[in-house]
Write an enzyme that holds these catalytic residues in place. Structure first.
Site, PDB file in Angstrom:
ATOM      1  N   LEU B  75       0.796  -1.227   0.000  1.00  0.00           N
ATOM      2  CA  LEU B  75       0.000   0.000   0.000  1.00  0.00           C
ATOM      3  C   LEU B  75       0.827   1.275   0.000  1.00  0.00           C
ATOM      4  O   LEU B  75       0.491   2.251   0.664  1.00  0.00           O
ATOM      5  CB  LEU B  75      -0.977  -0.003   1.190  1.00  0.00           C
ATOM      6  CG  LEU B  75      -2.081  -1.051   1.080  1.00  0.00           C
ATOM      7  CD1 LEU B  75      -2.777  -1.244   2.415  1.00  0.00           C
ATOM      8  CD2 LEU B  75      -3.100  -0.666   0.022  1.00  0.00           C
ATOM      9  N   ASN B 101     -10.127   4.665  -3.331  1.00  0.00           N
ATOM     10  CA  ASN B 101      -9.925   3.502  -2.473  1.00  0.00           C
ATOM     11  C   ASN B 101      -9.218   3.966  -1.200  1.00  0.00           C
ATOM     12  O   ASN B 101      -8.235   4.699  -1.266  1.00  0.00           O
ATOM     13  CB  ASN B 101      -9.079   2.471  -3.224  1.00  0.00           C
ATOM     14  CG  ASN B 101      -8.866   1.191  -2.439  1.00  0.00           C
ATOM     15  OD1 ASN B 101      -8.152   1.173  -1.440  1.00  0.00           O
ATOM     16  ND2 ASN B 101      -9.495   0.128  -2.885  1.00  0.00           N
ATOM     17  N   CYS B 131      -6.590  -6.137   2.289  1.00  0.00           N
ATOM     18  CA  CYS B 131      -5.247  -6.177   1.696  1.00  0.00           C
ATOM     19  C   CYS B 131      -4.381  -7.193   2.430  1.00  0.00           C
ATOM     20  O   CYS B 131      -4.239  -7.121   3.649  1.00  0.00           O
ATOM     21  CB  CYS B 131      -4.573  -4.811   1.742  1.00  0.00           C
ATOM     22  SG  CYS B 131      -2.943  -4.884   0.967  1.00  0.00           S
ATOM     23  N   LYS B 167     -14.387  -3.550  -0.322  1.00  0.00           N
ATOM     24  CA  LYS B 167     -13.627  -4.554  -1.088  1.00  0.00           C
ATOM     25  C   LYS B 167     -13.201  -5.687  -0.164  1.00  0.00           C
ATOM     26  O   LYS B 167     -12.535  -5.466   0.851  1.00  0.00           O
ATOM     27  CB  LYS B 167     -12.401  -3.900  -1.733  1.00  0.00           C
ATOM     28  CG  LYS B 167     -11.696  -4.816  -2.726  1.00  0.00           C
ATOM     29  CD  LYS B 167     -10.677  -4.036  -3.551  1.00  0.00           C
ATOM     30  CE  LYS B 167     -10.016  -4.903  -4.609  1.00  0.00           C
ATOM     31  NZ  LYS B 167      -9.048  -4.145  -5.406  1.00  0.00           N
ATOM     32  N   GLY B 245     -11.064  -9.503 -10.461  1.00  0.00           N
ATOM     33  CA  GLY B 245     -10.190 -10.666 -10.281  1.00  0.00           C
ATOM     34  C   GLY B 245      -9.887 -11.342 -11.604  1.00  0.00           C
ATOM     35  O   GLY B 245     -10.720 -12.056 -12.153  1.00  0.00           O
TER      36      GLY B 245
END
Lengths: 255, 310
Positions: B75, B101, B131, B167, B245
């Site tokens: 990140l 995001n 994440c 997410k 994905g």
């Protein structure tokens, strides 16, 4: 950056796992500068998935050339491509600094296929006040030797097995050349390209006058994946090999 | 021919957008129209923004695996303040909805991020609760239904400028249960899925290919998994789903629509083909023409009906 289909003109096996890829790719060739690279999509399939970055050996007219060593799946598949179209993204990365180093002599040190961009540099700028040192594992193919002679003129070689030139690592050779007064580190600009272990061995050189080409693993090559991180020497995080490099001043990064 | 979709109140001229973390901040492409025309996108999704700048993980961060990619970027991002100053003013002028995001290590970081981004009136948020590449937050939040619910409540409480998407990833969690919690706590939509945790080893050197060992797997290798998850979660929630994905062409993108996704994100394939989103938009139009489909909404969810035998 341009994404184009190039045409393979020739793909010559040089031995020692090396090959010379010659591609017609006008839009990239006319923009390419020494130190830049092209990200090649080997096959129009999903495996191998990502492109492979290769530095430019020569770009002249419509033609772009690469000196590549087989090291994995991508380069092996590429070595087998003898004809046809190939998908190229480039030129990418920042070019080498323009040679404007005053009285300083430029010392170019290449390990293995790392000589490719250095040869382009000499040729592109018609460099005169320079020394060229080539470190190899074993005696390089005649093909390479004659091309070096053609483009570089006089050059020095070290081989790890002693089959040509100085026997040993190129770093030990350069140290000897410095001891002998053949290279004066205080009056030289060093430009290095080669494997990371080689670059690390040269950290004794003055970091403000030494440039190194990095090979960080990258997914995109154009600045969005953030994969090819190179640690900044000032502790403020990372630089990107693909867009901040591939060439860095040793003063700015940690190897 | 109509490709427009309404994604939880966001009007998208088509369902296709980049996945977070694969397109930097979007503005990098403003002057590269010949290769990538972002004004054609359905939306833009930024790299994950945290409250403070993050340097990310040490290299190696990237490794290729068959039909996919392991990444452990960690990140890396410029932080909220610089994002608002340097990127947002350019992003908001593009004329395409921008989904920002966000990521935090603590609940209060999500709170401040939501508040500030609401003030800036960004068009939508995507909350990263999955994440795999940081020690704190992210994964841990997404694994815990209670924490997930609380973060969704916090973000929804502060961000009023547009919809909030969450997410999620299927790492060690029952993603259906987490998805239901998100819906219950007010999430406006779900982005399914984030990368799947994975690893790879150089057996000659006995080293992990990624310095941190564990990494997130993306690329075509995960497409069938993400497709099935969208298919299943669609049956359990009413809020819209963004399928993400391993999309690599228009077919794999349309698959997501067919199982019910209202929008589709394209990630790793951008690294390989920078112009892939524009190509998918073009190829989807061709597909619709070939199949005489005048409105893309007619495809959305069509394979759910097949399941039910309708």
């Amino acid at each position: 950056m341009k994404k184009i289909e190039g045409e393979i003109l020739n793909n010559i096996d040089l031995g020692e796992g090396m090959f010379h890829l010659i591609v017609s790719a006008e839009e990239i060739a006319k923009r390419a500068k020494p130190g830049q690279f092209v990200n090649i999509r080997i096959l129009d399939t999903l495996c191998p998935f990502i492109r492979r970055p290769y530095s430019i050996w020569s770009a002249e007219g419509d033609v772009i050339e690469f000196l590549i060593k087989v090291s994995g799946l991508g380069s092996r598949l590429l070595s087998e491509r003898k004809r046809g179209k190939i998908d190229l993204l480039g030129p990418l990365g920042r070019a080498y600094p323009e040679p404007n180093f005053g009285d300083n002599e430029t010392v170019l040190i290449g390990g293995g296929t790392g000589i490719a961009p250095l040869m382009f540099y000499v040729k592109y700028y018609s460099l005169t006040n320079f020394k060229f040192i080539y470190g190899a594992k074993t005696c390089p193919p005649d093909y390479l030797i004659s091309r070096l002679g053609e483009i570089i003129g006089d050059f020095l070689v070290s081989t790890e097995d002693g089959s040509l030139g100085f026997k040993g690592l190129v770093v030990d050779y350069v140290k000897e050349l410095i001891r002998d007064g053949y290279i004066d580190p205080q009056k030289s600009i060093f430009i290095l390209c080669g494997p990371l272990a080689m670059l690390k061995s040269f950290q004794f050189l003055p970091p403000e006058n030494t440039y190194v080409s990095m090979e960080g693993k990258m997914a995109c090559g154009f600045g969005v994946c953030m994969g090819c991180a190179v640690k900044r020497r000032d502790g403020k995080g990372y630089l990107r090999t693909c867009t901040d490099g591939t060439i860095f001043r040793l003063l700015d990064i940690e190897l | 021919m109509n490709l427009e979709v309404n994604l939880a109140g966001l009007r998208l001229k088509n369902p296709f957008m980049p996945a977070s973390g694969t397109f930097a901040y979007g503005v990098e492409f403003l002057d590269r129209k010949d290769e990538i025309d972002i004004t054609e996108f359905g939306a833009i999704v930024t790299k994950g923004i945290s409250l403070r700048e993050r340097f990310g993980n040490p290299p190696e961060r990237i490794a290729e695996v068959p039909c996919g990619l392991l990444n452990s970027i960690g990140l890396e991002n410029i932080g909220l303040e610089r994002f608002l100053k340097e990127k947002w003013p350019l992003l908001k002028e593009i004329g395409v909805p921008v989904i920002v995001n966000i990521f935090g290590e603590k609940e209060e970081e999500f709170e401040i991020l939501s508040e500030e981004l609401d003030r800036a009136k960004v068009h939508a948020l995507e909350v990263n609760l999955s994440c795999p590449n940081v020690d704190k937050g992210g994964m841990e939040f997404g694994q815990d239904r209670k924490v997930t619910g609380r973060i969704v409540e916090i973000v929804k409480g502060k961000f009023k400028a547009g919809p909030v998407f969450v997410k999620l990833a299927p790492n060690f969690v029952n993603i259906i249960e987490v998805a239901k919690v998100c819906e219950k706590k007010g999430a406006d939509g779900l982005s399914l899925i984030n990368t799947i945790m994975g690893m790879a080893i150089d057996v000659e050197k006995r080293e992990f290919l990624i310095s941190r060992g564990v990494a997130g797997l993306s690329g075509p290798a995960i497409h069938p998994i993400s497709l099935y998850i969208v298919y299943r979660v669609y049956q359990e929630v009413k809020i819209p789903i963004i399928g993400v994905g391993g999309v690599y062409d228009y077919r794999s993108a349309i698959e997501f629509l067919m199982v019910g996704a209202k929008a589709v994100q394209i990630g790793s394939m951008i690294f390989v083909e920078p112009g892939i989103i524009n190509k998918i938009i073009r190829d989807t139009k061709d597909y619709m023409r070939r199949h005489k489909i005048d409105d893309i909404k007619k495809i959305i969810g069509c394979m759910q009906k097949v399941k039910k035998g309708e």
